[in-house]
Write a protein that holds these residues in place. Structure first.
Motif, PDB file in Angstrom:
ATOM      1  N   UNK A 164       0.833  -1.203   0.000  1.00 31.67           N
ATOM      2  CA  UNK A 164       0.000   0.000   0.000  1.00 31.67           C
ATOM      3  C   UNK A 164       0.868   1.254   0.000  1.00 31.67           C
ATOM      4  N   UNK A 165       1.936   1.241   0.785  1.00 31.68           N
ATOM      5  CA  UNK A 165       2.824   2.401   0.830  1.00 31.68           C
ATOM      6  C   UNK A 165       3.523   2.617  -0.507  1.00 31.68           C
ATOM      7  N   UNK A 166       3.936   1.530  -1.165  1.00 29.70           N
ATOM      8  CA  UNK A 166       4.588   1.645  -2.475  1.00 29.70           C
ATOM      9  C   UNK A 166       3.655   2.319  -3.472  1.00 29.70           C
ATOM     10  N   UNK A 167       2.396   1.881  -3.488  1.00 30.55           N
ATOM     11  CA  UNK A 167       1.411   2.475  -4.392  1.00 30.55           C
ATOM     12  C   UNK A 167       1.194   3.955  -4.073  1.00 30.55           C
ATOM     13  N   UNK A 168       1.153   4.258  -2.780  1.00 33.24           N
ATOM     14  CA  UNK A 168       0.951   5.647  -2.365  1.00 33.24           C
ATOM     15  C   UNK A 168       2.140   6.512  -2.773  1.00 33.24           C
ATOM     16  N   UNK A 169       3.353   5.996  -2.595  1.00 31.76           N
ATOM     17  CA  UNK A 169       4.552   6.737  -2.997  1.00 31.76           C
ATOM     18  C   UNK A 169       4.564   6.984  -4.498  1.00 31.76           C
ATOM     19  N   UNK A 170       4.215   5.950  -5.272  1.00 31.27           N
ATOM     20  CA  UNK A 170       4.232   6.079  -6.728  1.00 31.27           C
ATOM     21  C   UNK A 170       3.255   7.156  -7.181  1.00 31.27           C
ATOM     22  N   UNK A 171       2.027   7.118  -6.638  1.00 29.26           N
ATOM     23  CA  UNK A 171       1.022   8.115  -7.004  1.00 29.26           C
ATOM     24  C   UNK A 171       1.419   9.505  -6.539  1.00 29.26           C
ATOM     25  N   UNK A 172       1.968   9.583  -5.325  1.00 31.57           N
ATOM     26  CA  UNK A 172       2.396  10.861  -4.765  1.00 31.57           C
ATOM     27  C   UNK A 172       3.504  11.488  -5.617  1.00 31.57           C
ATOM     28  N   UNK A 173       4.490  10.675  -6.009  1.00 38.55           N
ATOM     29  CA  UNK A 173       5.586  11.171  -6.841  1.00 38.55           C
ATOM     30  C   UNK A 173       5.071  11.681  -8.186  1.00 38.55           C
ATOM     31  N   UNK A 174       4.100  10.983  -8.754  1.00 43.83           N
ATOM     32  CA  UNK A 174       3.539  11.384 -10.047  1.00 43.83           C
ATOM     33  C   UNK A 174       2.845  12.732  -9.949  1.00 43.83           C
ATOM     34  N   UNK A 175       2.088  12.914  -8.863  1.00 42.85           N
ATOM     35  CA  UNK A 175       1.385  14.183  -8.656  1.00 42.85           C
ATOM     36  C   UNK A 175       2.370  15.313  -8.435  1.00 42.85           C
ATOM     37  N   UNK A 176       3.412  15.055  -7.636  1.00 37.96           N
ATOM     38  CA  UNK A 176       4.415  16.094  -7.382  1.00 37.96           C
ATOM     39  C   UNK A 176       5.090  16.537  -8.668  1.00 37.96           C
ATOM     40  N   UNK A 177       5.503  15.562  -9.500  1.00 33.02           N
ATOM     41  CA  UNK A 177       6.199  15.892 -10.754  1.00 33.02           C
ATOM     42  C   UNK A 177       5.287  16.626 -11.723  1.00 33.02           C
ATOM     43  N   UNK A 178       4.050  16.161 -11.856  1.00 36.45           N
ATOM     44  CA  UNK A 178       3.126  16.794 -12.806  1.00 36.45           C
ATOM     45  C   UNK A 178       2.750  18.205 -12.379  1.00 36.45           C
ATOM     46  N   UNK A 179       2.695  18.429 -11.058  1.00 32.57           N
ATOM     47  CA  UNK A 179       2.352  19.758 -10.548  1.00 32.57           C
ATOM     48  C   UNK A 179       3.563  20.687 -10.526  1.00 32.57           C
ATOM     49  N   UNK A 184       7.960  19.327  -0.080  1.00 29.74           N
ATOM     50  CA  UNK A 184       7.267  19.941   1.050  1.00 29.74           C
ATOM     51  C   UNK A 184       5.898  20.456   0.647  1.00 29.74           C
ATOM     52  N   UNK A 185       5.826  21.134  -0.504  1.00 27.08           N
ATOM     53  CA  UNK A 185       4.542  21.655  -0.974  1.00 27.08           C
ATOM     54  C   UNK A 185       3.553  20.532  -1.234  1.00 27.08           C
ATOM     55  N   UNK A 186       4.068  19.423  -1.790  1.00 30.16           N
ATOM     56  CA  UNK A 186       3.196  18.285  -2.078  1.00 30.16           C
ATOM     57  C   UNK A 186       2.662  17.668  -0.790  1.00 30.16           C
ATOM     58  N   UNK A 187       3.510  17.562   0.217  1.00 33.50           N
ATOM     59  CA  UNK A 187       3.058  17.001   1.485  1.00 33.50           C
ATOM     60  C   UNK A 187       2.084  17.939   2.199  1.00 33.50           C
ATOM     61  N   UNK A 188       2.260  19.229   2.034  1.00 31.72           N
ATOM     62  CA  UNK A 188       1.316  20.180   2.623  1.00 31.72           C
ATOM     63  C   UNK A 188      -0.052  20.031   1.959  1.00 31.72           C
ATOM     64  N   UNK A 189      -0.035  19.825   0.632  1.00 33.16           N
ATOM     65  CA  UNK A 189      -1.284  19.588  -0.101  1.00 33.16           C
ATOM     66  C   UNK A 189      -1.960  18.320   0.402  1.00 33.16           C
ATOM     67  N   UNK A 190      -1.155  17.259   0.583  1.00 34.84           N
ATOM     68  CA  UNK A 190      -1.701  15.984   1.045  1.00 34.84           C
ATOM     69  C   UNK A 190      -2.263  16.108   2.452  1.00 34.84           C
ATOM     70  N   UNK A 191      -1.547  16.826   3.323  1.00 29.02           N
ATOM     71  CA  UNK A 191      -2.017  17.010   4.696  1.00 29.02           C
ATOM     72  C   UNK A 191      -3.376  17.704   4.720  1.00 29.02           C
ATOM     73  N   UNK A 192      -3.540  18.680   3.848  1.00 28.22           N
ATOM     74  CA  UNK A 192      -4.814  19.410   3.774  1.00 28.22           C
ATOM     75  C   UNK A 192      -5.927  18.494   3.291  1.00 28.22           C
ATOM     76  N   UNK A 193      -5.617  17.662   2.285  1.00 24.24           N
ATOM     77  CA  UNK A 193      -6.616  16.739   1.747  1.00 24.24           C
ATOM     78  C   UNK A 193      -7.041  15.715   2.798  1.00 24.24           C
ATOM     79  N   UNK A 194      -6.079  15.238   3.577  1.00 25.66           N
ATOM     80  CA  UNK A 194      -6.354  14.212   4.580  1.00 25.66           C
ATOM     81  C   UNK A 194      -6.820  14.794   5.907  1.00 25.66           C
ATOM     82  N   UNK A 195      -6.763  16.140   6.007  1.00 24.99           N
ATOM     83  CA  UNK A 195      -7.160  16.836   7.229  1.00 24.99           C
ATOM     84  C   UNK A 195      -6.338  16.386   8.432  1.00 24.99           C
TER      85      UNK A 195
END
Length: 218
Positions: A164-179, A184-195
């Motif tokens: 599950x963590x591998x899948x999450x890392x892969x998706x997270x990395x893809x979002x960070x690169x595309x954005x 840090x900015x990507x993790x701040x975005x994720x923290x906001x989404x997950x509340x």
């Protein structure tokens, strides 16, 4: 130095000249800036040399963040250890007494302690040092370390959680690169989404339920 640069500028310069490109780099920088802010408030000035920071100031800061739990303390220890290495290399010698032997990981599945081994024992070739449950392989729980250190990349995880963590890392990395944003900015975005607090938004510390919740946004 004829003029002392601010502590914030010194931290930024250290990360700028360092060739450390690990995925944790942006997170470490953010933590080190928090440390700089802590020191500036304590000293009531931003103009002092990072190589003059005292060991007791480091330990006081680590004791404060320890209130957030051992898992988060390990991230802070790792960040300051990195800052110590960079300071020694580029700005001047410091002895901040950040021993890695403080790291004690407990298996969340069987409650046993962990031991540090070469990952070759698990994979047949070495990918660095891993923490494994002392009951391995009966208890298939382990986690890797940050390159060149014995600092864990998260908590011990069994096969299901590792996938599950591998899948999450892969998706997270893809979002960070595309954005085109920093880690840090990507993790701040994720923290906001997950509340959840930003300091808790690190995939290596997510349990199964958090990974599943995380999957809804990645």
């Amino acid at each position: 130095m004829s003029k002392v640069k601010t502590i914030f500028r010194q931290v930024k310069e250290l990360f700028a000249i360092s060739r450390n490109k690990s995925e944790a780099r942006d997170n470490y920088k953010d933590i080190c800036m928090q440390f700089a802010e802590y020191l500036a408030k304590k000293r009531n000035t931003t103009k002092f040399l990072i190589c003059r920071v005292k060991p007791e100031e480091v330990q006081e800061f680590l004791r404060e963040v320890a209130a957030d739990g051992l898992e988060m303390s390990q991230i802070y220890w790792c960040a300051l250890k990195t800052l110590k290495i960079m300071t020694n290399k580029y700005f001047g010698l410091v002895n901040w007494e950040i021993p890695e032997d403080k790291i004690k990981l407990k298996c969340p599945y069987c409650g046993a302690s962990s031991k540090l081994i070469d990952s070759k024992i698990i994979y047949g070739r070495s990918y660095g040092m891993f923490y494994v449950c002392v009951n391995y392989p009966e208890c298939d729980a382990y986690v890797g370390t940050h390159q060149g250190t014995t600092w864990p990349r998260g908590t011990l995880a069994n096969k299901e959680l590792r996938e599950y963590r591998k899948k999450a890392y892969f998706a997270f990395d893809s979002i960070q690169r595309s954005a085109g944003i920093s880690r840090t900015q990507a993790y701040k975005w994720l923290a906001k989404k997950l509340n959840i607090p930003f300091k808790s938004a690190h995939i290596g510390y997510f349990d199964l339920s958090m990974c599943q919740k995380n999957g809804k946004y990645l």
